[in-house]
Design a protein around this motif. Structure first.
Motif, PDB file in Angstrom:
ATOM      1  N   GLY A 162       0.804  -1.210   0.000  1.00 38.33           N
ATOM      2  CA  GLY A 162       0.000   0.000   0.000  1.00 38.33           C
ATOM      3  C   GLY A 162       0.839   1.263   0.000  1.00 38.33           C
ATOM      4  O   GLY A 162       1.929   1.314   0.586  1.00 38.33           O
ATOM      5  N   ILE A 163       0.322   2.290  -0.655  1.00 42.85           N
ATOM      6  CA  ILE A 163       1.010   3.577  -0.706  1.00 42.85           C
ATOM      7  C   ILE A 163       0.975   4.232   0.672  1.00 42.85           C
ATOM      8  O   ILE A 163      -0.043   4.202   1.362  1.00 42.85           O
ATOM      9  CB  ILE A 163       0.344   4.490  -1.751  1.00 42.85           C
ATOM     10  N   ILE A 164       2.075   4.800   1.083  1.00 43.18           N
ATOM     11  CA  ILE A 164       2.164   5.479   2.380  1.00 43.18           C
ATOM     12  C   ILE A 164       1.415   6.809   2.279  1.00 43.18           C
ATOM     13  O   ILE A 164       1.774   7.670   1.482  1.00 43.18           O
ATOM     14  CB  ILE A 164       3.630   5.715   2.782  1.00 43.18           C
ATOM     15  N   ASP A 165       0.360   6.943   3.077  1.00 51.62           N
ATOM     16  CA  ASP A 165      -0.500   8.117   2.985  1.00 51.62           C
ATOM     17  C   ASP A 165      -0.267   9.077   4.146  1.00 51.62           C
ATOM     18  O   ASP A 165       0.070   8.669   5.255  1.00 51.62           O
ATOM     19  CB  ASP A 165      -1.965   7.690   2.964  1.00 51.62           C
ATOM     20  N   GLN A 166      -0.476  10.353   3.877  1.00 48.52           N
ATOM     21  CA  GLN A 166      -0.284  11.390   4.888  1.00 48.52           C
ATOM     22  C   GLN A 166      -1.297  11.273   6.029  1.00 48.52           C
ATOM     23  O   GLN A 166      -0.962  11.513   7.186  1.00 48.52           O
ATOM     24  CB  GLN A 166      -0.432  12.773   4.241  1.00 48.52           C
ATOM     25  N   GLU A 167      -2.525  10.897   5.728  1.00 41.93           N
ATOM     26  CA  GLU A 167      -3.586  10.944   6.718  1.00 41.93           C
ATOM     27  C   GLU A 167      -3.333  10.020   7.896  1.00 41.93           C
ATOM     28  O   GLU A 167      -3.674  10.350   9.033  1.00 41.93           O
ATOM     29  CB  GLU A 167      -4.935  10.618   6.060  1.00 41.93           C
ATOM     30  N   THR A 168      -2.714   8.834   7.633  1.00 46.15           N
ATOM     31  CA  THR A 168      -2.503   7.894   8.746  1.00 46.15           C
ATOM     32  C   THR A 168      -1.041   7.695   9.119  1.00 46.15           C
ATOM     33  O   THR A 168      -0.748   7.160  10.184  1.00 46.15           O
ATOM     34  CB  THR A 168      -3.114   6.520   8.420  1.00 46.15           C
ATOM     35  N   PHE A 169      -0.119   8.153   8.269  1.00 45.93           N
ATOM     36  CA  PHE A 169       1.304   7.957   8.553  1.00 45.93           C
ATOM     37  C   PHE A 169       1.679   8.534   9.908  1.00 45.93           C
ATOM     38  O   PHE A 169       2.406   7.913  10.696  1.00 45.93           O
ATOM     39  CB  PHE A 169       2.160   8.610   7.463  1.00 45.93           C
ATOM     40  N   SER A 197       4.804  19.175  10.339  1.00 45.57           N
ATOM     41  CA  SER A 197       4.316  19.898  11.506  1.00 45.57           C
ATOM     42  C   SER A 197       2.823  19.670  11.715  1.00 45.57           C
ATOM     43  O   SER A 197       2.370  19.410  12.832  1.00 45.57           O
ATOM     44  CB  SER A 197       4.604  21.389  11.363  1.00 45.57           C
ATOM     45  N   ILE A 198       2.062  19.754  10.636  1.00 52.86           N
ATOM     46  CA  ILE A 198       0.614  19.538  10.738  1.00 52.86           C
ATOM     47  C   ILE A 198       0.331  18.079  11.057  1.00 52.86           C
ATOM     48  O   ILE A 198      -0.459  17.759  11.951  1.00 52.86           O
ATOM     49  CB  ILE A 198      -0.090  19.949   9.440  1.00 52.86           C
ATOM     50  N   GLY A 199       0.976  17.176  10.352  1.00 54.96           N
ATOM     51  CA  GLY A 199       0.743  15.754  10.582  1.00 54.96           C
ATOM     52  C   GLY A 199       1.198  15.314  11.953  1.00 54.96           C
ATOM     53  O   GLY A 199       0.563  14.465  12.591  1.00 54.96           O
ATOM     54  N   GLY A 200       2.301  15.902  12.447  1.00 56.03           N
ATOM     55  CA  GLY A 200       2.841  15.522  13.746  1.00 56.03           C
ATOM     56  C   GLY A 200       1.924  15.836  14.903  1.00 56.03           C
ATOM     57  O   GLY A 200       2.131  15.342  16.018  1.00 56.03           O
ATOM     58  N   ARG A 201       0.897  16.625  14.662  1.00 55.42           N
ATOM     59  CA  ARG A 201      -0.078  16.902  15.715  1.00 55.42           C
ATOM     60  C   ARG A 201      -0.860  15.641  16.080  1.00 55.42           C
ATOM     61  O   ARG A 201      -1.496  15.592  17.132  1.00 55.42           O
ATOM     62  CB  ARG A 201      -1.018  18.026  15.262  1.00 55.42           C
ATOM     63  N   GLU A 222      14.231   7.919   3.665  1.00 53.44           N
ATOM     64  CA  GLU A 222      13.437   8.681   2.715  1.00 53.44           C
ATOM     65  C   GLU A 222      12.089   7.990   2.554  1.00 53.44           C
ATOM     66  O   GLU A 222      12.019   6.829   2.144  1.00 53.44           O
ATOM     67  CB  GLU A 222      14.171   8.761   1.371  1.00 53.44           C
ATOM     68  N   VAL A 223      11.030   8.709   2.902  1.00 53.98           N
ATOM     69  CA  VAL A 223       9.680   8.160   2.832  1.00 53.98           C
ATOM     70  C   VAL A 223       8.974   8.795   1.638  1.00 53.98           C
ATOM     71  O   VAL A 223       8.767  10.017   1.601  1.00 53.98           O
ATOM     72  CB  VAL A 223       8.895   8.441   4.126  1.00 53.98           C
ATOM     73  N   MET A 224       8.621   7.976   0.666  1.00 50.52           N
ATOM     74  CA  MET A 224       8.009   8.475  -0.555  1.00 50.52           C
ATOM     75  C   MET A 224       6.497   8.620  -0.362  1.00 50.52           C
ATOM     76  O   MET A 224       5.824   7.697   0.090  1.00 50.52           O
ATOM     77  CB  MET A 224       8.293   7.524  -1.723  1.00 50.52           C
ATOM     78  N   MET A 225       5.989   9.816  -0.685  1.00 52.45           N
ATOM     79  CA  MET A 225       4.557  10.075  -0.588  1.00 52.45           C
ATOM     80  C   MET A 225       4.060  10.758  -1.853  1.00 52.45           C
ATOM     81  O   MET A 225       4.851  11.262  -2.657  1.00 52.45           O
ATOM     82  CB  MET A 225       4.252  10.930   0.647  1.00 52.45           C
ATOM     83  N   GLN A 226       2.759  10.768  -2.012  1.00 57.04           N
ATOM     84  CA  GLN A 226       2.161  11.340  -3.213  1.00 57.04           C
ATOM     85  C   GLN A 226       2.296  12.857  -3.218  1.00 57.04           C
ATOM     86  O   GLN A 226       2.228  13.525  -2.181  1.00 57.04           O
ATOM     87  CB  GLN A 226       0.684  10.953  -3.294  1.00 57.04           C
TER      88      GLN A 226
END
Length: 626
Positions: A369-376, A398-402, A581-585
């Motif tokens: 599965g593609i690594i997604d921002q919403e759940t990573f 910063s936003i995701g780390g919340r 290195e984490v590849m994301m869309q």
């Protein structure tokens, strides 16, 4: 120590006594003589690749150690660092900026010297720095120099903001009295007026006891005000529902049952904002009322129902404001007098969110599965452990780390107002170095018996240190986007030079994703040159085969690869530099970021109307910054 010492020696010994074990900076002809005094004072010279990254690193060091130091040359050097000092001022990080300046005779004569503007004005850069520092000292007179140093350093620590010290080349070896060095620098907080403080404490306690639905918001300046312990104790003892702001995340123990993550206003859960607005008392600790930290001012509470604890001011409701009150002793007295039997008994309240439970409820990932921002950002929390220092760069990290679920005794560093992209790369170097310096100091103390009043104890356990860790994992973890890293990639060279243990997750989503969401999703100006990030250690001179300082680089393109990497012992221990290195869309972003930038776009087109519609969004409330 002899009765007299050279002025530069006095300065660096004093910094060492405060707990500065390493000093950041770049050599220049106006500071070279001063640099000779650093190592004899017992301070490690970092040697940065640029003044900007040195300034960022000093900021990061100060946020962990409680004080830091930076040395640059006059003019070109100090102006290269002023962006970093501006950020340290805005976000309350204690940095002592020492500037090597031309000899006083040349300055007084208005000689046209290099690194100047050529107009004979040698005060112009100091005038600039006066806007972003809380104290300044120009060491031109031996009879006053030591008292000026002590006064300036004291203000740096007590106000937790940068200060500016000019050291002319002809003053470096000037003899001054060493006698003040025999006494620790006085860092005591002035006492509050006893009668005035008692009345204030009783008023606050009365409001707490009378409340039916109280709520606590812990903000980021809590750490800078040195009231982390008091804030955590208040949350634990009262049991009141508690959230942090994004800037304040990690300050209180997130495993408490009454902790409910970040209060995100219109970007959060639908039930949360109306519930908070229905509360009859909100205790707001160390607040920063910036647009980003308050999700477009949507988390600013109704001032009529709020008690806000700033450094020297407590605002009780919208009519009572007490100035010249020092918050730390005030909070301590409130805690000492708090009668738990008088605390309001909470009726069941809505599900405001349990971050740990939300993490457990996430569906399993597919190996391909593609690594997604919403759940990573939630899922990566399983990698964290007690004692980690975690940094999240401005943008998707910063936003995701919340959404991180943090274990106890974890330190999180993010930006709440300055948002200078690239800052975290330098700050991570400084934080990792501060972390190592603290561990080394504690190790030395554990094997040595020292008089409790000695300067050695002060250096090893500075009273300014913000590190409350009881567990030292020795891990510093940075999350940074590819666009941000390109701003300050030289910091990797500084990390390698100082052999710091650091894990870097490079979020590679091919450009400035946060900018794309603000404006120009397909625009070329949001594109960047694709770099081969995993080759950076070799380019910066790392010994790729070193057993003493291992270099580890990996790429994860799908979930299966990421989980396999995180299970490796070398990745979990991180004894050297590790880059993953984490590849994301390209256009993927956390949902909270999408809501935040939509709000920003509306503000940019009409902020006055938005503020007029908000709760408690007076100019005073919006500009309050600790």
């Amino acid at each position: 120590m002899s009765e007299q010492v050279h002025l530069a020696e006095y300065l660096f010994v004093r910094l060492k006594q405060l707990g500065v074990d390493s000093i950041h900076g770049v050599p220049g002809d106006y500071n070279l003589q001063a640099l000779d005094y650093i190592e004899p004072a017992g301070i490690n010279w970092v040697g940065n690749a640029s003044e900007l990254t040195a300034g960022y690193a000093a900021d990061g060091y100060g946020r962990i150690k409680g004080v830091s130091a930076l040395i640059t040359a006059f003019g070109v050097g100090e102006l290269s660092a002023i962006n970093a000092i501006g950020g340290a001022y805005a976000e309350m990080s204690p940095v002592v900026h020492v500037v090597g300046t031309p000899p006083t005779a040349a300055q007084n004569a208005g000689v046209v010297l290099h690194h100047s503007l050529g107009d004979g004005n040698f005060r112009i850069f100091a005038d600039m720095y006066a806007k972003v520092t809380v104290a300044q000292a120009n060491l031109t007179d031996a009879s006053t120099a030591t008292s000026m140093i002590d006064r300036t350093l004291r203000e740096c620590v007590l106000q937790s903001r940068p200060v500016y010290i000019e050291l002319p080349t002809n003053m470096v070896s000037t003899k001054v009295s060493a006698r003040p060095l025999q006494r620790p620098l006085d860092l005591s907080i002035p006492h509050n007026d006893e009668g005035f403080e008692d009345a204030e404490v009783e008023l606050i306690l009365a409001k707490i006891y009378a409340s039916k639905q109280p709520f606590i918001i812990v903000d980021g300046f809590t750490a800078a005000l040195d009231i982390t312990k008091e804030a955590d104790e208040l949350v634990r003892i009262t049991g009141f529902p508690t959230s942090t702001t994004s800037f304040g995340k990690g300050i209180v123990n997130e495993t408490y049952s009454n902790f409910h993550g970040i209060y995100a206003g219109e970007a959060g859960k639908q039930v949360y904002r109306p519930w908070v607005e229905s509360c009859d008392l909100i205790l707001r600790i160390g607040p920063l009322a910036s647009d980003v930290n308050t999700y477009g001012f949507t988390t600013l509470p109704n001032p009529k129902k709020t008690i806000s604890f700033h450094r020297n001011t407590v605002e009780i409701g919208d009519s009572n404001s007490f100035n010249n009150v020092h918050v730390k002793p005030l909070l301590r007295k409130i805690l000492n007098r708090l009668d738990k039997s008088k605390l309001p008994q909470y009726d069941p309240y809505p599900d405001l969110g349990d971050p740990a439970e939300q993490l457990r409820l996430l569906p399993p990932t597919k190996p391909d599965g593609i690594i997604d921002q919403e759940t990573f950002w939630q899922r990566i929390s399983t990698f964290f452990r007690c004692g980690d220092i975690i940094l999240t760069e401005t943008g998707t990290p910063s936003i995701g780390g919340r959404d991180f679920v943090l274990p106890p005794q974890t330190t999180l560093i993010n930006s709440g107002i300055w948002l200078s992209i690239g800052y975290m790369a330098g700050a991570a170097q400084g934080a990792a170095l501060a972390h190592r310096d603290i561990v080394h100091s504690i190790s030395k103390l554990s094997s040595t018996t020292i008089d409790a009043n000695s300067s050695a104890v002060i250096a090893a356990n500075p009273p300014t240190s913000r590190s409350s860790q009881q567990t030292f994992s020795k891990r510093t973890i940075l999350f940074i986007g590819d666009g941000s890293l390109q701003m300050t990639v030289q910091a990797i060279s500084d990390i390698i030079r100082n052999k710091l243990a650091l894990t870097i997750f490079v979020i590679n989503n091919d450009g400035y994703t946060i900018e794309r969401w603000i404006h120009g999703m397909k625009a070329k100006y949001n594109d960047i040159q694709p770099w081969r990030y995993l080759l950076a250690p070799a380019f910066f001179g790392a010994d790729m085969d070193s057993a003493d300082y291992p270099i580890v680089t990996h790429r994860a393109e799908v979930w299966g690869q990421l989980w396999d990497l995180l299970e490796k012992k070398e990745v979990q221990e991180c004894k050297g530099l590790m880059i993953i290195e984490v590849m994301m869309q390209r256009e993927d972003a956390p949902d909270a970021l999408k809501k935040l930038v939509a709000n920003a776009a509306r503000r940019n087109s009409g902020i006055k109307q938005e503020l007029a519609n908000g709760h408690g969004t007076s100019e005073k409330a919006i500009s309050a910054a600790g």
